[in-house]
Scaffold this motif. Structure first.
Motif, PDB file in Angstrom:
ATOM      1  N   VAL A   1       1.137  -1.429   0.331  1.00 26.52           N
ATOM      2  CA  VAL A   1       0.001   0.087   0.349  1.00 26.52           C
ATOM      3  C   VAL A   1       0.859   1.163   0.071  1.00 26.52           C
ATOM      4  O   VAL A   1       1.016   2.092  -0.620  1.00 26.52           O
ATOM      5  CB  VAL A   1      -1.088   0.120   0.990  1.00 26.52           C
TER       6      VAL A   1
ATOM      7  N   VAL B   1     -11.495   2.564   2.556  1.00 25.74           N
ATOM      8  CA  VAL B   1     -10.974   2.005   3.781  1.00 25.74           C
ATOM      9  C   VAL B   1      -9.746   3.030   4.507  1.00 25.74           C
ATOM     10  O   VAL B   1      -9.164   4.179   4.121  1.00 25.74           O
ATOM     11  CB  VAL B   1      -9.684   0.982   2.357  1.00 25.74           C
TER      12      VAL B   1
ATOM     13  N   SER C   1      -8.316  -2.521  -0.358  1.00 26.90           N
ATOM     14  CA  SER C   1      -6.820  -1.750  -0.807  1.00 26.90           C
ATOM     15  C   SER C   1      -6.165  -1.094  -2.245  1.00 26.90           C
ATOM     16  O   SER C   1      -6.067   0.129  -2.360  1.00 26.90           O
ATOM     17  CB  SER C   1      -5.569  -2.448   0.337  1.00 26.90           C
TER      18      SER C   1
END
Ligand code: UDP
Ligand code: MG
Length: 328
Positions: free
Chosen positions: A147, A182, A223
């Motif tokens: 991420v 998220v 995500s």
């Protein structure tokens, strides 16, 4: 009638937490009463089917700062947290898990840091994961690396959903059209000045985890697809690789034809068909992921419905304003 704004709201999503709730309530109340400032606790009952709802109602009798937001059905940790954040009234809003893995004492540090540094976001970062299983450490490490590449280096590694937001950051979240963002990615993405406080993550004090592997995988997939179209490009690359492999196979087949050995070529045919079929299915699957996201967005169904909010002294049914809020 709106209540005066408290200095601090603490949002706690809870799903079937009857075992840990009494322990959590005592520790949290001790910390918050010691602050000497007006506060509210927004307990989001995420459609619990055990005695959590009854226990919250009982706690409210002697704890006026406790506010209970009840969702009609289990909508998931992120959605419950979002619902609570949007309704919290405090000048600062802290989100924390109910299982005492995040020590309530750290809330004081978060608040002091926000005020001292004048920042809108303070992340509580896990200093040490030695209590987690090896698999959890490995999967969390991979998740944060991924991420951070997708969203940017402003995503703090090892920060979950234990954090403090200032009013401005909460209002910015409210402006986002996403229904179930998220949060641990969207908050850093907002770009508010931030600080970090490290803490040691504890063992769950009682009860069992509500985050099985399937939910963790779901959060990871969400995500990625909510922040990047890169997987769609994987499809393009796979297609290119497929074309290259087929080119090689064609050359090989031609050579075999010149050598007069074409009848024995069925394995290469078989391989080529299987390979192309697989690439096509994979690409279709990837497209499907994004089409599904578009579908959900277009459908416009709310991520949750509020069954009641103890702060809104009125009917237990969602009033039109609440409904409109959850439809945002
Ligand atoms: N939770 C929730 N809804 C869900 C699952 C979890 O509100 O559908 C809450 C849960 O009650 C807890 C927090 O989210 O307060 C974190 O969940 P848990 O501790 O089970 O996750 P873990 O720490 O094991 O990842
Ligand atoms: Mg936990």
């Amino acid at each position: 009638m709106t209540a005066p704004q408290p200095a601090l709201s603490v949002v706690v999503p809870m799903f079937n937490e009857e075992a840990v709730l009494p322990l959590f309530a005592v520790r949290l109340r001790g910390v918050l009463d010691g602050l000497g400032e007006a506060y509210e606790v927004v307990a989001v009952d995420d459609g619990s089917t055990d005695a959590t709802g009854a226990a919250l109602a009982a706690l409210r009798v002697g704890w006026p700062e406790l506010r209970v937001l009840r969702l009609r059905r289990n909508s998931g940790h992120q959605v419950a947290l979002h619902a609570g954040l949007l309704r919290a009234r405090g000048a600062y809003v802290v989100s924390i898990d109910a299982d005492l893995q995040d020590p309530p004492e750290v809330i004081v540090e978060l608040l002091c840091r926000a005020r001292a540094d004048g920042v809108d976001v303070v992340y509580a970062v896990r200093a040490d994961r030695s209590r987690d299983t090896r698999f959890k450490r490995w999967s969390a490490g991979g998740y944060y690396r991924l991420v951070r590449r997708l969203v940017g280096e402003q995503v703090p590694a090892q920060a979950g959903d234990f954090r403090l937001l200032g009013r401005a950051a909460v209002e910015a979240l409210r402006e986002l059209p996403e229904r179930s963002p998220v949060l641990r990615l969207v908050v850093p993405w907002l770009g508010f000045p931030s600080a970090e406080v490290t803490y040691e993550r504890q063992e769950r004090a009682a009860g069992r985890t509500k985050y099985p592997l399937s939910r963790m995988a779901g959060l990871a997939a969400e995500s990625v697809t909510s922040f990047s179209a890169a997987p769609l490009r994987v499809a393009t690359w796979l297609g290119l690789v497929g074309v290259a492999v087929c080119g090689v196979l064609v050359v090989a087949a031609l050579l075999a034809w010149f050598a007069g050995a074409t009848v024995t070529g069925w394995p290469s045919l078989y391989v080529a068909i299987l390979f192309l079929g697989a690439v096509q299915l994979l690409c279709l699957g990837l497209l499907g992921e994004y089409v599904a996201r578009i579908y959900t967005a277009v459908q416009g169904r709310p991520a949750y419905l509020v069954a009641g909010d103890s702060a809104a002294a009125g009917p237990a049914h969602p009033d039109p304003a609440e409904l409109a809020d959850s439809l945002r």
